[in-house]
Design an enzyme around this catalytic site. Sequence first.
Site, PDB file in Angstrom:
ATOM      1  N   LYS A 186       0.825  -1.204   0.000  1.00 12.85           N
ATOM      2  CA  LYS A 186       0.000   0.000   0.000  1.00 12.85           C
ATOM      3  C   LYS A 186       0.874   1.276   0.000  1.00 12.85           C
ATOM      4  O   LYS A 186       2.080   1.209   0.193  1.00 12.85           O
ATOM      5  CB  LYS A 186      -0.925  -0.010   1.223  1.00 12.85           C
TER       6      LYS A 186
HETATM    7  C1  LIG Z   1      -5.438  -4.055   0.555  1.00 10.54           C
HETATM    8  C2  LIG Z   1      -6.886  -3.851   0.554  1.00 10.54           C
HETATM    9  C3  LIG Z   1      -7.691  -4.321   1.592  1.00 10.54           C
HETATM   10  C4  LIG Z   1      -7.212  -5.234   2.668  1.00 10.54           C
HETATM   11  O1  LIG Z   1      -6.089  -4.840   3.311  1.00 10.54           O
HETATM   12  P1  LIG Z   1      -5.107  -5.920   4.029  1.00 10.54           P
HETATM   13  O2  LIG Z   1      -4.321  -5.042   4.934  1.00 10.54           O
HETATM   14  O3  LIG Z   1      -4.264  -6.530   2.954  1.00 10.54           O
HETATM   15  O4  LIG Z   1      -5.952  -6.892   4.743  1.00 10.54           O
HETATM   16  C5  LIG Z   1      -9.033  -4.002   1.562  1.00 10.54           C
HETATM   17  N1  LIG Z   1      -9.556  -3.269   0.577  1.00 10.54           N
HETATM   18  C6  LIG Z   1      -8.816  -2.822  -0.443  1.00 10.54           C
HETATM   19  C7  LIG Z   1      -9.458  -1.982  -1.493  1.00 10.54           C
HETATM   20  C8  LIG Z   1      -7.471  -3.109  -0.506  1.00 10.54           C
HETATM   21  O5  LIG Z   1      -6.755  -2.691  -1.541  1.00 10.54           O
END
Ligand SMILES: *Cc1c(COP(=O)(O)O)cnc(C)c1O
Length: 390
Positions: A186
């Site tokens: 992210k």
């Molecule tokens: C990455 C992501 C998640 C989940 O996040 P994690 O930390 O990997 O569990 C949820 N929604 C979206 C749109 C994402 O890109």
Amino acid sequence: MPGFELFGEQEKKEVLEVLDTGVLMRYGFDGMRNNQWKAKELEVALIKRMNVKHAQLVSSGTAALTVALASARIGKGDEVIMPTFTFVASFEAILALGAIPVLVDVDDTLTLSPAAVEKAITNKTKAVMPVHMCGSMADLKSLKAICNTHKLLLLEDACQAIGGTYEGKPLGSYGDLGCFSFDFVKTITSGEGGAVITNNENYAINADNYSDHGHDHIGKDRGAEQHTLLGYNFRISELHAAVGIAQLRKLDDFIAIQQKRYTILQNALATIPEITFRRVPDTGVENYSFLSFYLPSEELAKKVNKALKDGGIDVCFYWFDNNWHYYRKWNHLKALQESGDLPAYSFSDFSLSDTYVSRNISCLIKLGWTEEEMKLRAEKMVAIVKEVLA
Ligand SMILES: *Cc1c(COP(=O)(O)O)cnc(C)c1O
């Protein structure tokens, strides 16, 4: 994106401060921890940066969605509206609570279509969960109006759009609740981690309690604390929070870099008349983590996607065929419907979504690329696209 590209001394320093005390847990051990409260510190920083009253750190973005829904008491049999284009975490969180994911079309914003949301509302609907995919946001004003009319919760999944804004407000802070992910790919990362933000005190207390087995966190004796509700363990560790502190400090720098690189690529692609760009709702400002564009047809989009790959252009995504982000490949979810465990309307006609997603390609904007590298890459992409279109 992603934040791991610019990982360094600040992150190490924060982590070492935790390691020096040896207290890796966010709660308790007051005497040992030498006044280090990294999770608390990151929550305060998030509150400030996102201009909200409350923030609850948790162990992942998926946990954040689950905790956010649970904090508003969404549960068994409640319907939650979510988009066809998202990450599987959307329905995982809904299903974990015994609620029902209701899939709804996306439009040219690549996020929830307000008109389609309105059509999907039933007397069981409790929440609308727009997902701000690939750095840009849903039409939040329209969605909020719909939620107000029908008394529904508006929960923003801002996991991919942290730092973007709508009507001048940070994404995640516009709805009743907002969620972030700090997983390793992210915009900012803590390795694993996530957060729920809200201005609602009740939801904030529930989120705090629910994410730690129901602990009310009152007093100094953990064993003597009360359980206000049934919860789970979605806690973040101090080590992860420490990394997050250093990364959040860099968020605005990351976005400034992404904006510059994005603009170079967009200006280059805009010289091709057949290319159009994803619509960003009025007043919205992206976080520039991806540039998403449309080709005139599905066939051309597939050809361009292949030509880009063959030409050595990595990190461009054709979501229409992706197993994790688009409803077409969610066979494990479809199986629930076929077995009768999910209502049939969860998979209906998504031709509107297909119209846009089948023609879309999204290119990740990497923090590590220099301006020169971005220019070369943009030139190369333009040449490849032109050759396919010729
Ligand atoms: C990455 C992501 C998640 C989940 O996040 P994690 O930390 O990997 O569990 C949820 N929604 C979206 C749109 C994402 O890109």
